[in-house]
Design a protein around this motif. Structure first.
Motif, PDB file in Angstrom:
ATOM      1  N   THR A   1      -5.304 110.739 137.346  1.00  0.00           N
ATOM      2  CA  THR A   1      -5.273 109.646 136.503  1.00  0.00           C
ATOM      3  C   THR A   1      -5.481 109.703 134.980  1.00  0.00           C
ATOM      4  OG1 THR A   1      -5.281 108.334 138.413  1.00  0.00           O
ATOM      5  CG2 THR A   1      -5.683 107.177 136.452  1.00  0.00           C
ATOM      6  N   GLU A   2      -6.854 110.304 135.113  1.00  0.00           N
ATOM      7  CA  GLU A   2      -7.308 110.476 133.584  1.00  0.00           C
ATOM      8  C   GLU A   2      -6.782 111.595 132.674  1.00  0.00           C
ATOM      9  OE1 GLU A   2      -9.744 108.640 131.278  1.00  0.00           O
ATOM     10  OE2 GLU A   2     -10.156 108.513 133.373  1.00  0.00           O
ATOM     11  N   ASN A   3      -6.374 112.524 133.430  1.00  0.00           N
ATOM     12  CA  ASN A   3      -5.685 113.626 132.631  1.00  0.00           C
ATOM     13  C   ASN A   3      -5.011 114.630 133.651  1.00  0.00           C
ATOM     14  OD1 ASN A   3      -4.932 115.999 131.236  1.00  0.00           O
ATOM     15  ND2 ASN A   3      -6.881 115.879 129.820  1.00  0.00           N
ATOM     16  N   PRO A   4      -3.611 114.425 133.787  1.00  0.00           N
ATOM     17  CA  PRO A   4      -3.009 115.110 134.838  1.00  0.00           C
ATOM     18  C   PRO A   4      -2.898 116.681 134.425  1.00  0.00           C
ATOM     19  CG  PRO A   4      -1.515 113.469 133.727  1.00  0.00           C
ATOM     20  CD  PRO A   4      -2.869 113.264 133.179  1.00  0.00           C
ATOM     21  N   THR A   5      -2.546 116.952 133.137  1.00  0.00           N
ATOM     22  CA  THR A   5      -2.338 118.081 133.060  1.00  0.00           C
ATOM     23  C   THR A   5      -3.752 119.141 133.141  1.00  0.00           C
ATOM     24  OG1 THR A   5      -1.328 117.496 130.972  1.00  0.00           O
ATOM     25  CG2 THR A   5      -1.602 119.623 131.087  1.00  0.00           C
ATOM     26  N   LEU A   6      -4.739 118.601 132.899  1.00  0.00           N
ATOM     27  CA  LEU A   6      -6.279 119.352 133.178  1.00  0.00           C
ATOM     28  C   LEU A   6      -6.392 119.639 134.392  1.00  0.00           C
ATOM     29  CD1 LEU A   6      -7.953 120.621 131.258  1.00  0.00           C
ATOM     30  CD2 LEU A   6      -9.306 118.733 131.367  1.00  0.00           C
ATOM     31  N   THR A   7      -6.072 118.403 135.368  1.00  0.00           N
ATOM     32  CA  THR A   7      -6.330 118.348 136.638  1.00  0.00           C
ATOM     33  C   THR A   7      -5.333 119.503 137.302  1.00  0.00           C
ATOM     34  OG1 THR A   7      -6.349 116.188 136.495  1.00  0.00           O
ATOM     35  CG2 THR A   7      -6.431 117.033 138.647  1.00  0.00           C
ATOM     36  N   GLN A   8      -4.326 119.799 136.900  1.00  0.00           N
ATOM     37  CA  GLN A   8      -3.211 120.516 137.400  1.00  0.00           C
ATOM     38  C   GLN A   8      -3.573 121.962 136.988  1.00  0.00           C
ATOM     39  OE1 GLN A   8       0.752 119.379 137.103  1.00  0.00           O
ATOM     40  NE2 GLN A   8       1.182 121.124 138.740  1.00  0.00           N
ATOM     41  N   ALA A   9      -4.291 122.294 135.997  1.00  0.00           N
ATOM     42  CA  ALA A   9      -4.774 123.701 135.369  1.00  0.00           C
ATOM     43  C   ALA A   9      -6.079 123.928 136.159  1.00  0.00           C
ATOM     44  CB  ALA A   9      -5.354 123.305 134.082  1.00  0.00           C
ATOM     45  N   PHE A  10      -6.872 122.878 137.075  1.00  0.00           N
ATOM     46  CA  PHE A  10      -7.539 123.323 137.943  1.00  0.00           C
ATOM     47  C   PHE A  10      -7.138 123.688 139.373  1.00  0.00           C
ATOM     48  CE2 PHE A  10     -10.733 121.123 135.004  1.00  0.00           C
ATOM     49  CZ  PHE A  10     -11.545 122.024 134.729  1.00  0.00           C
ATOM     50  N   GLY A  11      -5.957 123.579 139.400  1.00  0.00           N
ATOM     51  CA  GLY A  11      -5.425 123.996 140.869  1.00  0.00           C
ATOM     52  C   GLY A  11      -5.138 123.118 141.804  1.00  0.00           C
TER      53      GLY A  11
END
Lengths: 330, 295
Positions: free
Chosen positions: B181-191
Motif C-alpha cells: 500500500t505504501e510503495n508497490p514498486t519497492l515491495t515488488q523489488a523485494f520479491g
C-alpha cells in the motif's frame, strides 16, 4: 489534483488548448449547423423527444463544464437538476408563476445549493470529492422523499401548467414551447463555450492539469473550483427547471443517484472534455432509453455495459475520436 | 415501567440494537472499501451490489441446493469473492494505470449490470430468508427482549472486523499488504508478488461485503436493491472516518449506526439523513476525516 480529462490515453484536452483560427472557424460553422438543426428538428422529429434531448444535453454540457474543464467528478449532479425541477414545478403550479419566472427561480435555487455543496465538496479531492457530492445528493433525495407537501413524495408534482411566457404567449402547444427550449439550450451552449474559452476557463484548465503549480503562480485554486462548481450546478438547474415545464412533471427520479449516473454516462459516451461531446452523448443515451423503454430493467443492464465498455475501450468518446481524426479540438 | 426521556426503554433499546446491527454492516462494508482503496486506489462502487450478491447466493444455496445458513455463511463469501477476483483480473487490471476516477466509473457500471440482472430475474419485491433454527427465539434481558439472531449478527461482525484488523496489522501477510500500500514498486523489488496481492485483496474486500450480505439476509429480505442505497451511506461513513485506519473504519461504522438508531428514537424525521449531516459537520471541522491523515 487528479483529473480525468488529462489522463486519457490521447490528450484530447491538450489538443483542445490550442485555439487556432482554423478551430475557431470550425466551431463557428458547427454553431451555425446546430442552429440550423434546431430550426429543422421539430418539423422532422417529435418535438417532445427533441425537447427531452435538449434538456439532457444542457444537463450534460453543464456536468462536462465541471468534469472536463474543472477536472472535478461530481457524482451528485441530480441534486441540482432535480431540486430546480421541483422548485420550477412547484412555483408554476402552486404560486402561478409564469414559466420564465419559474425556470429562473428553479435555476437560482440550484445556484444556492451548488454554492453550499460546492464549498463543502472542494474541501476534499479526487475520489473523496466524488463520494461527498454523491452523499450530499442522496441527502437531497431523502429530503425530497420526506417532504411530500413540497415534492408530492412518490407521486411527484404532476400536471404542472406550462402557462404563458411573459404572461402573453401560451406554451401549451409543443411547437411553441419548443422555441423557448431551443433558445434556452442555445443560450446555455454559447455561455458554456464562452466560459471555457475565457481567461477564467483557461485558469480552470490549468488547475485541472496541475493544481500545485497553478497555486504557486498565485491563483486561488479553491475559488476557481468553487466558481466552476457553482456555474455547473446553476446550468444543471436550468436544464432541470426547463425539463419540469416541458414534461409538466417533477419526480423523485430527477433527484435519485441513477440520474447522476446517467449524466456521467452521457458525457463519457459523447466525449469528456470536448465542447460538443455531451450533446452527442445525450442524443445517444436518450434515444437508447427511448428504444429500450419496453425492456424494463434491461435498460439498467445496457447502461451498465455501455459504462464498462466506454471506460475500458472508448475513453475519448464519440466526439473525442472525431476530434483526434480531424486533429482539431471539438 | 420506567421511562427514559419520555421514551419507553423497549423502543429505545430496540432501536439501539437495530442501530448497532446497521453499524456492523457499515463497519464491514467500509472496512472492505478501505482495504481495497488502500491497495488498488479505487473506490469500489460495486461493493453494494456484491453485498446484495452475498445475500442472494445464500438464498440460492438454501432454495436450489438445500444448503443451510451456516455453510452459506462460508460458501457465499468464497463464491462472490471469486467473482471479485475475476472482475479484478479481467477488468480492473486494465485500467489500473489510469486515474482513480475511472475505477469508480467502471465499478459503477458493474453495479448497474449486476443490479439490473438480479432485478430481471427476481423482481424488486424481495425474497424471504428464514432465521436459522439454532438462532430462533431470543433472551429476555429484563429491560428488553434480545432476539438471538440479532445478537449473533453483532458478535459475528465484531469478530470478523477484529479478525481483519489482526490480519492486516499483526501478521506477516498484513505487513506485506501494508508495504504494498505504501510503495508497490519497492515491495515488488523485494520479491513479493504485488499483482497477486492486489487480486487477493480485492477478492477479500468483496468477500467481506458478501459476508455482510449473508448476515443481513434473515433481517432484511433478500432484495436486488438492498445494496444500492446502502453503499451511498457507507461512502458517507468512509468520508467521516477517513480511509487511513482499519480500526477507524470499524469504530466509525459502529458509532454511526448507533447514532442513526438513536436518531430514529428521538427525531425519526432525520434518521435517514443524520449520517450525511454528520459528514457535513466533519467536513467543516476536520476535512481529512476523523481518523484520516491530512492530504
Amino acid at each position: 489534483m487528479t483529473n480525468l480529462a488529462s489522463t486519457t490515453d490521447t490528450p484530447a484536452a491538450a489538443v483542445l488548448t490550442e485555439t487556432d483560427d482554423g478551430a475557431a472557424r470550425l466551431h463557428r460553422n458547427l454553431f451555425i449547423a446546430i442552429a440550423a438543426v434546431l430550426v429543422v428538428a421539430p418539423f422532422v422529429a417529435y418535438p417532445v423527444f427533441v425537447m427531452k434531448v435538449l434538456c439532457f444535453a444542457l444537463f450534460a454540457l453543464a456536468f462536462n463544464l465541471l468534469l472536463g474543464y474543472g477536472g472535478l467528478l461530481s457524482f451528485g449532479h441530480a441534486a441540482y437538476f432535480g431540486m430546480a425541477s421541483y422548485v420550477s414545478a412547484y412555483t408554476a403550479k402552486n404560486w402561478g408563476l409564469t414559466p420564465e419566472l419559474a425556470i429562473l427561480l428553479g435555476t437560482a435555487v440550484a445556484a444556492v445549493l451548488g454554492t453550499v455543496f460546492g464549498a463543502l465538496a472542494i474541501r476534499r479531492q479526487g475520489i473523496y470529492f466524488a463520494m461527498i457530492t454523491l452523499a450530499l445528493a442522496q441527502m437531497v433525495f431523502f429530503f425530497s422523499l420526506q417532504t411530500p407537501r413540497f415534492t408530492g413524495g412518490e407521486d411527484g408534482i404532476q400536471a404542472v401548467p406550462r402557462g404563458k411566457l411573459f404572461g402573453l404567449v401560451s406554451l401549451a402547444d409543443d411547437r411553441v414551447l419548443y422555441w423557448l427550449v431551443a433558445a434556452i439550450f442555445m443560450g446555455g451552449l454559447l455561455l458554456i463555450y464562452r466560459i471555457i474559452h475565457s481567461p477564467f476557463g483557461q485558469v480552470c484548465k490549468a488547475i485541472r492539469d496541475n493544481e500545485p503549480r497553478a497555486i504557486s503562480l498565485g491563483y486561488r485554486a479553491n475559488q476557481y473550483k468553487l466558481m466552476v462548481f457553482v456555474l455547473s450546478a446553476t446550468l444543471a438547474g436550468l436544464a432541470g427547471a426547463t425539463k419540469a415545464i416541458v414534461f409538466q412533471l417533477a419526480s423523485l427520479t430527477d433527484v435519485y443517484w441513477t440520474m447522476s449516473g446517467e449524466v456521467v454516462l452521457m458525457t463519457l459516451v459523447g466525449g469528456l472534455g470536448t465542447v460538443f461531446g455531451p450533446i452527442v452523448g445525450a442524443i445517444v443515451i436518450v434515444a437508447m432509453q427511448n428504444y429500450l423503454a419496453t425492456l424494463g430493467a434491461w435498460v439498467t443492464v445496457v447502461q451498465g455495459v455501455v459504462f464498462v465498455v466506454c471506460v475500458l475501450l472508448f475513453r475519448e468518446g464519440i466526439v473525442g475520436v472525431i476530434a483526434k481524426a480531424i486533429k482539431k479540438p471539438l | 415501567m420506567f421511562e427514559l426521556l419520555g421514551i419507553p426503554p423497549q423502543a429505545l433499546f430496540g432501536q439501539v440494537l437495530l442501530g448497532l446491527i446497521n453499524g456492523s454492516f457499515y463497519a464491514i462494508l467500509s472496512l472492505g472499501l478501505a482495504v481495497i482503496f488502500g491497495l488498488l486506489n479505487i473506490i469500489n462502487f460495486t461493493h453494494g451490489a456484491q453485498y446484495m450478491m452475498g445475500a442472494f447466493v445464500a438464498w440460492m444455496c438454501l432454495n436450489y441446493l438445500g444448503i443451510n445458513y451456516w455453510v452459506a455463511l462460508v460458501l457465499a463469501p468464497i463464491i462472490v469473492g471469486a467473482t471479485g477476483i475475476a472482475i479484478e483480473r479481467l477488468l480492473l487490471k486494465r485500467i489500473a494505470h489510469l486515474d482513480h476516477l475511472y475505477g469508480l466509473l467502471l465499478t459503477f457500471g458493474l453495479a448497474l449490470i449486476i443490479q439490473g440482472l438480479f432485478r430481471n430475474q427476481y423482481g424488486s419485491s424481495g425474497l424471504p430468508y428464514a432465521i436459522p433454527p439454532q438462532l430462533a427465539g431470543g433472551q429476555n434481558l429484563g429491560f428488553m427482549f434480545l432476539p438471538n439472531y440479532r445478537a449473533w449478527v453483532i458478535v459475528a461482525s465484531l469478530v470478523v472486523c477484529l479478525g481483519t484488523w489482526f490480519l492486516i496489522e499483526k501478521t506477516k501477510l498484513g505487513a506485506y499488504l501494508r508495504a504494498a500500500t505504501e510503495n508497490p514498486t519497492l515491495t515488488q523489488a523485494f520479491g513479493i508478488n504485488v499483482p497477486l496481492l492486489v487480486t487477493l485483496t480485492y477478492g477479500f474486500g468483496v468477500a467481506l461485503a458478501a459476508f455482510a450480505g449473508v448476515l443481513a439476509a434473515p433481517i432484511y429480505s433478500v432484495n436486488p436493491n438492498m445494496g444500492g442505497d446502502l453503499i451511498i451511506v457507507v461512502f458517507a461513513v468512509v468520508v467521516i472516518g477517513g480511509m487511513g485506519s482499519i480500526m477507524g473504519a470499524i469504530v466509525t461504522g459502529f458509532s454511526l449506526g448507533l447514532i442513526e438508531g438513536l436518531t430514529k428514537v428521538f427525531y425519526p424525521e432525520a434518521a435517514a439523513t443524520v449520517i450525511f449531516i454528520i459528514m457535513v459537520l466533519v467536513l467543516l471541522v476536520k476535512p481529512a476525516g476523523l481518523f484520516g491523515r491530512p492530504a
